[in-house]
Design a protein around this motif. Structure first.
Motif, PDB file in Angstrom:
ATOM      1  N   UNK A   1     117.689   0.000   2.816  1.00 20.40           N
ATOM      2  CA  UNK A   1     118.887   0.833   2.710  1.00 20.40           C
ATOM      3  C   UNK A   1     119.342   1.011   1.265  1.00 20.40           C
ATOM      4  N   UNK A   2     118.904   0.121   0.386  1.00 14.44           N
ATOM      5  CA  UNK A   2     119.251   0.271  -1.029  1.00 14.44           C
ATOM      6  C   UNK A   2     118.736   1.598  -1.577  1.00 14.44           C
ATOM      7  N   UNK A   3     117.640   2.094  -0.997  1.00 14.68           N
ATOM      8  CA  UNK A   3     117.086   3.368  -1.456  1.00 14.68           C
ATOM      9  C   UNK A   3     118.036   4.531  -1.183  1.00 14.68           C
ATOM     10  N   UNK A   4     118.885   4.366  -0.169  1.00 14.01           N
ATOM     11  CA  UNK A   4     119.774   5.446   0.242  1.00 14.01           C
ATOM     12  C   UNK A   4     121.189   5.246  -0.288  1.00 14.01           C
ATOM     13  N   UNK A   5     121.313   4.393  -1.285  1.00 10.68           N
ATOM     14  CA  UNK A   5     122.638   4.125  -1.849  1.00 10.68           C
ATOM     15  C   UNK A   5     123.072   5.172  -2.857  1.00 10.68           C
ATOM     16  N   UNK A   6     122.197   6.140  -3.146  1.00 14.67           N
ATOM     17  CA  UNK A   6     122.537   7.196  -4.095  1.00 14.67           C
ATOM     18  C   UNK A   6     122.154   6.895  -5.518  1.00 14.67           C
ATOM     19  N   UNK A   7     121.655   5.698  -5.783  1.00 12.29           N
ATOM     20  CA  UNK A   7     121.244   5.325  -7.127  1.00 12.29           C
ATOM     21  C   UNK A   7     119.740   5.509  -7.272  1.00 12.29           C
ATOM     22  N   UNK A   8     119.269   5.509  -8.487  1.00  9.83           N
ATOM     23  CA  UNK A   8     117.846   5.677  -8.749  1.00  9.83           C
ATOM     24  C   UNK A   8     117.084   4.409  -8.371  1.00  9.83           C
ATOM     25  N   UNK A   9     115.768   4.571  -8.219  1.00 11.60           N
ATOM     26  CA  UNK A   9     114.936   3.430  -7.842  1.00 11.60           C
ATOM     27  C   UNK A   9     114.990   2.325  -8.887  1.00 11.60           C
ATOM     28  N   UNK A  10     115.095   2.711 -10.168  1.00 14.51           N
ATOM     29  CA  UNK A  10     115.154   1.709 -11.234  1.00 14.51           C
ATOM     30  C   UNK A  10     116.438   0.883 -11.143  1.00 14.51           C
ATOM     31  N   UNK A  11     117.533   1.513 -10.731  1.00 17.31           N
ATOM     32  CA  UNK A  11     118.803   0.796 -10.643  1.00 17.31           C
ATOM     33  C   UNK A  11     118.867  -0.142  -9.453  1.00 17.31           C
ATOM     34  N   UNK A  12     118.163   0.199  -8.383  1.00 16.23           N
ATOM     35  CA  UNK A  12     118.214  -0.633  -7.175  1.00 16.23           C
ATOM     36  C   UNK A  12     117.080  -1.647  -7.096  1.00 16.23           C
ATOM     37  N   UNK A  13     116.114  -1.573  -7.998  1.00 19.66           N
ATOM     38  CA  UNK A  13     114.944  -2.456  -7.906  1.00 19.66           C
ATOM     39  C   UNK A  13     115.334  -3.926  -8.016  1.00 19.66           C
ATOM     40  N   UNK A  14     116.173  -4.261  -8.997  1.00 15.51           N
ATOM     41  CA  UNK A  14     116.572  -5.651  -9.198  1.00 15.51           C
ATOM     42  C   UNK A  14     117.390  -6.153  -8.017  1.00 15.51           C
ATOM     43  N   UNK A  15     118.336  -5.327  -7.549  1.00 12.97           N
ATOM     44  CA  UNK A  15     119.150  -5.723  -6.411  1.00 12.97           C
ATOM     45  C   UNK A  15     118.326  -5.915  -5.146  1.00 12.97           C
ATOM     46  N   UNK A  16     117.339  -5.042  -4.940  1.00 12.42           N
ATOM     47  CA  UNK A  16     116.466  -5.172  -3.777  1.00 12.42           C
ATOM     48  C   UNK A  16     115.694  -6.479  -3.811  1.00 12.42           C
ATOM     49  N   UNK A  17     115.181  -6.819  -4.987  1.00 16.55           N
ATOM     50  CA  UNK A  17     114.418  -8.057  -5.135  1.00 16.55           C
ATOM     51  C   UNK A  17     115.304  -9.274  -4.910  1.00 16.55           C
ATOM     52  N   UNK A  18     116.513  -9.268  -5.479  1.00 21.83           N
ATOM     53  CA  UNK A  18     117.419 -10.404  -5.319  1.00 21.83           C
ATOM     54  C   UNK A  18     117.870 -10.568  -3.871  1.00 21.83           C
ATOM     55  N   UNK A  19     118.189  -9.433  -3.218  1.00 22.56           N
ATOM     56  CA  UNK A  19     118.580  -9.498  -1.812  1.00 22.56           C
ATOM     57  C   UNK A  19     117.439 -10.006  -0.954  1.00 22.56           C
ATOM     58  N   UNK A  20     116.223  -9.592  -1.244  1.00 22.82           N
ATOM     59  CA  UNK A  20     115.064 -10.030  -0.474  1.00 22.82           C
ATOM     60  C   UNK A  20     114.862 -11.531  -0.594  1.00 22.82           C
ATOM     61  N   UNK A  21     114.995 -12.053  -1.784  1.00 27.25           N
ATOM     62  CA  UNK A  21     114.799 -13.493  -1.978  1.00 27.25           C
ATOM     63  C   UNK A  21     115.904 -14.294  -1.296  1.00 27.25           C
ATOM     64  N   UNK A  22     117.131 -13.807  -1.368  1.00 17.52           N
ATOM     65  CA  UNK A  22     118.227 -14.491  -0.674  1.00 17.52           C
ATOM     66  C   UNK A  22     118.020 -14.427   0.843  1.00 17.52           C
ATOM     67  N   UNK A  23     117.568 -13.272   1.330  1.00 15.59           N
ATOM     68  CA  UNK A  23     117.316 -13.124   2.768  1.00 15.59           C
ATOM     69  C   UNK A  23     116.209 -14.057   3.233  1.00 15.59           C
TER      70      UNK A  23
END
Length: 443
Positions: free
Chosen positions: A203-225
């Motif tokens: 869903x981070x992909x659909x947050x309206x931000x670019x892939x570069x901006x969401x890449x770090x957040x996606x990785x951090x959320x994945x590791x926490x999950x």
């Protein structure tokens, strides 16, 4: 044979023999008795013990003929045969090894008791997938890891469960097959939790931000999950092995369930023999898995099949063929609780243990692996879990339910057959090119 190393084991209490799981009983259906008439004529005790162990381990399975693929795969590798041949022979060699690992784990569990035995099965139940995942990560093939683990979950939920329900329904067409819903409910809840952990990074992909901006957040959320998923899996083990153990124990029924197969009430080989064989078998699986990972691209190009299709469909089917066959055999015998335990238990173990462990191992190795499977892959996972949950909601089964699950798997297989995504190596990661990723995102 066990008596030669550990004394008489016939005195094992019934409590200690209750550690058998659906995985154990599924593999048991593929075992056969080993006739030790010739071995017992050997007068030298040590040699007789060694030959008996060798015969029990290598010839005590109906898949023993596939052991011939192992030396052929090794010879093909060192003689520089074509990589597709190495890939195919390695896959065939892994099939009996996976069944033997299950057998050896159960033999060791006979001496450690049901609780430790259950932990061993929970750890080694999907050793093949874990080994392939780690070796693929070591070769920076992150996408192969994601697709192969996704394929293992899909094959268990749709192919194995669907085949079991369909074959069981046909073989018992005049009966209404019933099973205990409680175990299925627990596994379904865990699978939905795992699905949530895959959906949120997407869903981070659909947050309206670019892939570069969401890449770090996606990785951090994945590791926490992944940490949350492992906590849930540990709680599941406590629930399964201690507090609600009766929900997961397979019923101890008449011995003819195994027909002419070997009984599992007493161990066949000794503790240390089982441990040594387990280490040896695991090492051989690692070698063959390394061949599979190294040759998958060449096999894809030679056979005209995409890496997606090979990873999602072919690897899980061949790698778990023994376990799958056992589940179907017990469905034929109207023992759906065992079949469900194999299919749902394996899917849960992969989703809640192998997947997060792979992400954390990648993290330790300095490789960026997240839980984002892209929209197509996540959708197939979500629909498969939903269809399976609806199929099992009333505690009864018939062949139509199995047929629908099988047809779902056929449609998903066709989807990955035509969906060919070219992969490229970029630095330490195997990932989609930026232009291809943007195109898929627009789709």
């Amino acid at each position: 044979m066990a008596e030669l190393e550990n004394g008489n084991m016939k005195g094992l209490s019934k409590e200690m023999r209750h550690g058998r799981t659906a995985h154990n009983m599924s593999s048991s259906s593929l075992r056969k008795k080993s006739h030790l008439t010739l071995v017992n004529r050997v007068r030298i005790g040590f040699l007789r013990s060694f030959l008996a162990n060798l015969q029990e381990v290598l010839l005590g399975t109906k898949l023993s003929v596939l052991f011939l693929a192992i030396p052929f795969a090794i010879v093909a590798h060192y003689c520089h045969f074509r990589n597709p041949w190495i890939f195919a022979l390695s896959l065939l060699g892994i099939t009996p090894l996976a069944e033997r690992v299950s057998f050896l784990t159960e033999q060791i569990a006979c001496y450690t008791g049901p609780t430790v035995g259950g932990l061993l099965n929970a750890t080694c139940g999907n050793a093949t997938e874990m080994i392939i995942a780690i070796l693929a990560l070591a070769n920076h093939k992150v996408s192969v890891v994601k697709y192969s683990l996704l394929g293992s979950i899909l094959s268990n939920l749709l192919l194995v469960l669907g085949s079991s329900l369909f074959c069981g329904g046909i073989a018992n067409i005049s009966k209404q097959q019933k099973f205990d819903r409680r175990q299925a409910d627990v596994n379904s809840l865990l699978l939905f939790l795992g699905l949530l952990c895959h959906v949120l990074p997407l869903m981070f992909k659909f947050s309206g931000k670019s892939a570069e901006q969401t890449a770090v957040g996606t990785l951090q959320l994945s590791r926490a999950s992944c940490i949350v998923m492992l906590i849930a899996y540990i709680a599941y083990l406590i629930f399964q092995l201690w507090t609600h153990r009766q929900l997961f124990e397979t019923p101890e029924e008449e011995d003819d369930v195994f027909d002419d197969d070997v009984s599992d009430d007493t161990p066949i080989i000794g503790f240390w023999s089982g441990f040594i064989w387990l280490v040896l078998m695991t090492g051989i699986i690692a070698v063959l898995s390394e061949y599979v990972v190294a040759t998958i691209e060449d096999a894809s190009n030679s056979w005209g099949l995409s890496i997606n299709f090979i990873s999602v469909i072919l690897l899980p089917i061949v790698g778990n063929a023994a376990e799958h066959a056992g589940a179907i055999i017990f469905a034929f015998k109207n023992k759906l609780d065992i079949s469900l335990g194999v299919a749902l238990g394996s899917a849960t173990q992969i989703a809640m243990f192998v997947v997060p462990t792979s992400v954390i191992v990648a993290w330790i190795m300095g490789i960026d692996m997240d839980l984002d499977l892209n929209i197509l892959e996540t959708s197939t996972l979500a629909i498969s879990i939903l269809v399976t949950a609806f199929t099992l909601q009333d505690g009864t089964s018939h062949y139509m339910k199995g047929l629908v699950l099988l047809l779902c798997y056929v449609v998903i297989g066709a989807c990955f057959f035509v969906f060919k995504t070219p992969f490229i190596n970029r630095g330490a990661n195997l990932e989609l090119s930026t232009s291809q990723g943007q195109e898929i995102f627009r789709i």
